[in-house]
Design a protein around this motif. Structure first.
Motif, short mmCIF file in Angstrom:
data_model
loop_
_atom_site.label_atom_id
_atom_site.label_comp_id
_atom_site.label_asym_id
_atom_site.label_seq_id
_atom_site.Cartn_x
_atom_site.Cartn_y
_atom_site.Cartn_z
N VAL A 1 -87.11 -24.68 -7.01
CA VAL A 1 -87.76 -24.54 -5.71
C VAL A 1 -87.14 -23.32 -5.04
CG1 VAL A 1 -88.06 -25.55 -3.41
CG2 VAL A 1 -88.23 -26.99 -5.45
N ARG A 2 -87.96 -22.50 -4.42
CA ARG A 2 -87.45 -21.36 -3.66
C ARG A 2 -87.86 -21.50 -2.20
NH1 ARG A 2 -85.56 -16.88 -6.80
NH2 ARG A 2 -85.68 -17.40 -9.01
N VAL A 3 -86.97 -21.06 -1.32
CA VAL A 3 -87.22 -21.08 0.11
C VAL A 3 -87.36 -19.64 0.59
CG1 VAL A 3 -86.38 -21.82 2.38
CG2 VAL A 3 -85.88 -23.20 0.33
N TRP A 4 -88.42 -19.39 1.37
CA TRP A 4 -88.76 -18.03 1.79
C TRP A 4 -88.81 -17.97 3.32
CZ3 TRP A 4 -89.59 -14.90 -2.50
CH2 TRP A 4 -89.90 -15.56 -3.71
N VAL B 1 -84.48 -16.87 0.43
CA VAL B 1 -83.15 -17.13 1.00
C VAL B 1 -82.41 -18.22 0.25
CG1 VAL B 1 -83.81 -16.34 3.30
CG2 VAL B 1 -84.11 -18.76 2.70
N ALA B 2 -83.09 -18.93 -0.67
CA ALA B 2 -82.41 -19.98 -1.44
C ALA B 2 -83.19 -20.31 -2.70
CB ALA B 2 -82.23 -21.25 -0.59
N VAL B 3 -82.46 -20.66 -3.76
CA VAL B 3 -83.04 -21.15 -5.01
C VAL B 3 -82.44 -22.52 -5.29
CG1 VAL B 3 -83.45 -20.72 -7.45
CG2 VAL B 3 -83.24 -18.77 -5.86
N LEU B 4 -83.28 -23.54 -5.40
CA LEU B 4 -82.83 -24.92 -5.60
C LEU B 4 -83.00 -25.24 -7.08
CD1 LEU B 4 -83.30 -24.53 -2.59
CD2 LEU B 4 -84.36 -26.79 -2.48
N SER C 1 -78.64 -9.34 0.31
CA SER C 1 -79.66 -10.39 0.47
C SER C 1 -79.20 -11.45 1.47
CB SER C 1 -79.93 -11.06 -0.88
OG SER C 1 -80.47 -10.14 -1.78
N LEU C 2 -80.15 -11.90 2.28
CA LEU C 2 -79.89 -13.04 3.14
C LEU C 2 -79.87 -14.29 2.26
CD1 LEU C 2 -82.38 -12.13 5.98
CD2 LEU C 2 -79.92 -11.93 6.08
N ARG C 3 -78.93 -15.18 2.52
CA ARG C 3 -78.86 -16.39 1.71
C ARG C 3 -78.66 -17.61 2.59
NH1 ARG C 3 -81.21 -15.71 -2.67
NH2 ARG C 3 -80.18 -17.53 -3.55
N GLU C 4 -79.21 -18.72 2.15
CA GLU C 4 -78.97 -20.02 2.78
C GLU C 4 -78.40 -20.97 1.73
OE1 GLU C 4 -82.40 -20.20 6.24
OE2 GLU C 4 -82.66 -21.39 4.43
N ASP C 5 -77.61 -21.90 2.20
CA ASP C 5 -76.98 -22.86 1.30
C ASP C 5 -77.69 -24.20 1.42
OD1 ASP C 5 -75.29 -24.14 -0.41
OD2 ASP C 5 -73.63 -24.32 1.01
N TRP C 6 -78.54 -24.52 0.42
CA TRP C 6 -79.24 -25.80 0.36
C TRP C 6 -78.57 -26.66 -0.71
CZ3 TRP C 6 -83.46 -27.61 3.20
CH2 TRP C 6 -84.02 -26.70 4.11
N VAL C 7 -78.23 -27.90 -0.34
CA VAL C 7 -77.49 -28.79 -1.22
C VAL C 7 -78.34 -30.02 -1.53
CG1 VAL C 7 -75.41 -30.19 -1.46
CG2 VAL C 7 -75.31 -28.00 -0.24
N CYS C 8 -78.33 -30.44 -2.80
CA CYS C 8 -79.01 -31.69 -3.17
C CYS C 8 -78.13 -32.85 -2.69
CB CYS C 8 -79.22 -31.76 -4.68
SG CYS C 8 -80.07 -33.26 -5.21
N THR C 9 -78.60 -33.53 -1.65
CA THR C 9 -77.80 -34.59 -1.02
C THR C 9 -78.23 -35.99 -1.45
OG1 THR C 9 -79.26 -34.40 0.91
CG2 THR C 9 -77.15 -33.22 0.99
#
Length: 405
Positions: free
Chosen positions: A212-215, A226-229, A298-306
């Motif tokens: 999953v990618r977040v844009w 901004v993130a690759v899950l 690159s702008l990055r966000e930290d997405w965690v599988c919770t």
């Protein structure tokens, strides 16, 4: 699990007699758009019979339909995505505001042929292969489309009025390494705008590349990933955003579901208040300054599988839906099982409430969605409030389900 029941309600009629791919409820009106073959059937959720049909616009299978939000009730607009590599814009106008009263109260559907009232106003072209999903943004100002050509396109409404269909491409996103199967815009909820770090719109995409990618739109009005899950071990068939506001106006979570038989919940690691304008990686809009696009980091966000929801499905999970009212999640897929899950909000753990095998008999179930009940079988005081599930399958049935928890 015995205290929760999923009971079938009478299916929408007539049976489509062909594989149906997805059903999308209107954001405010009792209407449901079901994509099947080369067309879309719009059902009335009051009478559970057809309201109108969209035909003649596409030369191959229509896989998705999306309602444009924020229109008056007598004006309807749908975007459709097709395997003919195009997306279409359709408009329907009635004689006035009385249309809302008619569809909320229900009419016999035989007074006139509604098919001719839909106008195919615009074709969006550019993808090199089948379009698998299309979706309006919460504001209605953007449409996102995705395709077998591994790209996501974002289109912006530049029309002079709400009835003037003039859309231009503002971004072509090519970072996925496989077909892009599904898209979801973050809903318009408190907390979704990160202190001005990015534009207000946020998009998630799911792909055959197992990610999953977040844009987001950056400070220079360019769309960036901004993130690759990356936890899934098979095709990610789709994504959904959490639709219910979170305590403390926390950013909505993401739900993803996959061919690996898992459903995962992803949570954005947010900065503390003292971090000011920074995002999760410490690079905010102010950090961009005047640095050229080719030079900036690159702008990055930290997405965690919770969380990973309890294992239920024996094979691919084609669809999952997250209730914006109760927070319950329902899922279905190639094994035909319909399952319902609930989160313990204190611990963050998820439990299975009930699973129903063979929801459409021996057929695969392609889609499930939460929907408001408007039919005469519900208590009048609960019309437009009580939720039900609707599944769409290979058998051509559009099947409502009463949920009792």
């Amino acid at each position: 699990m015995s205290s929760t029941h999923i009971r079938p309600l009478p299916p929408l009629t007539p049976d489509l007699h062909e594989r149906a791919w997805s059903s999308t409820p209107h954001p405010t009106l009792p209407l449901l758009a079901t994509a099947h073959a080369k067309s879309v059937t719009v059902f009335s959720l009051t009478t559970l019979t057809p309201h109108s049909n969209l035909t003649g616009g596409h030369t191959r299978s229509v896989r998705a339909a999306s309602w444009k939000p924020n229109l008056p009730p007598h004006k309807l607009c749908l975007a459709t995505g097709s395997f003919d590599s195009t997306a279409g814009i359709w408009r329907w106008e009635d004689r006035g505001a009385e249309h809302e009263t008619e569809i909320r109260n229900g009419s016999d559907g035989d007074e006139k042929e509604e098919e001719d009232d839909w106008e195919f106003t615009l074709v969006l072209e550019g993808h090199d292969s089948e379009i698998k999903n299309c979706i309006f943004s919460p504001s209605g100002a953007h449409i996102a489309t995705c395709s077998r050509d591994k790209s996501v396109w974002i289109w912006e409404d530049i029309g002079a009025s709400e009835s003037d269909d003039d859309w231009e491409t503002i971004a072509v996103l090519n970072e996925h390494e496989g077909d892009v199967k599904a898209l979801a815009w973050c809903p318009d909820l408190p907390g979704r705008s990160r202190k001005g770090t990015f534009g207000v719109e946020c998009l998630a995409s799911a792909s055959y590349d197992n990610t999953v990618r977040v844009w987001r739109e950056d400070g220079d009005a360019e769309w960036v990933c901004v993130a690759v899950l990356e936890k899934h071990e098979g095709t990610v068939w789709g994504v959904q955003w959490e639709g219910r506001p979170r305590k403390g106006d926390k950013f909505p979570r993401i739900l993803s579901f996959s061919a690996d038989g898992t459903i995962r919940i992803w949570t954005l690691t947010q900065p503390s208040d003292e971090d000011g304008q920074e995002d999760g990686a410490g690079q905010g809009r102010n950090a961009l300054g005047g640095i050229p696009n080719t030079m900036r980091q690159s702008l990055r966000e930290d997405w965690v599988c919770t969380a990973t929801l309890p294992k239920v499905h024996e094979s691919d999970i084609y669809a999952a839906t997250w209730s914006a009212t109760t927070g319950l999640v329902a899922s279905t897929g190639s094994d035909g099982t319909l399952a319902l899950y609930k989160e313990n909000e204190e611990t963050g753990e998820w439990s299975l409430l009930v699973s129903l095998p063979n929801a459409h008999g021996p057929y695969e179930v392609n889609h499930v969605t939460w929907c408001r009940r408007w039919d005469k079988g519900v208590d009048p005081s609960r019309r437009g409030v009580e939720e039900m599930l609707i599944t769409t399958g290979d058998d051509g049935l559009v099947q409502p389900w009463e949920v009792q928890v």
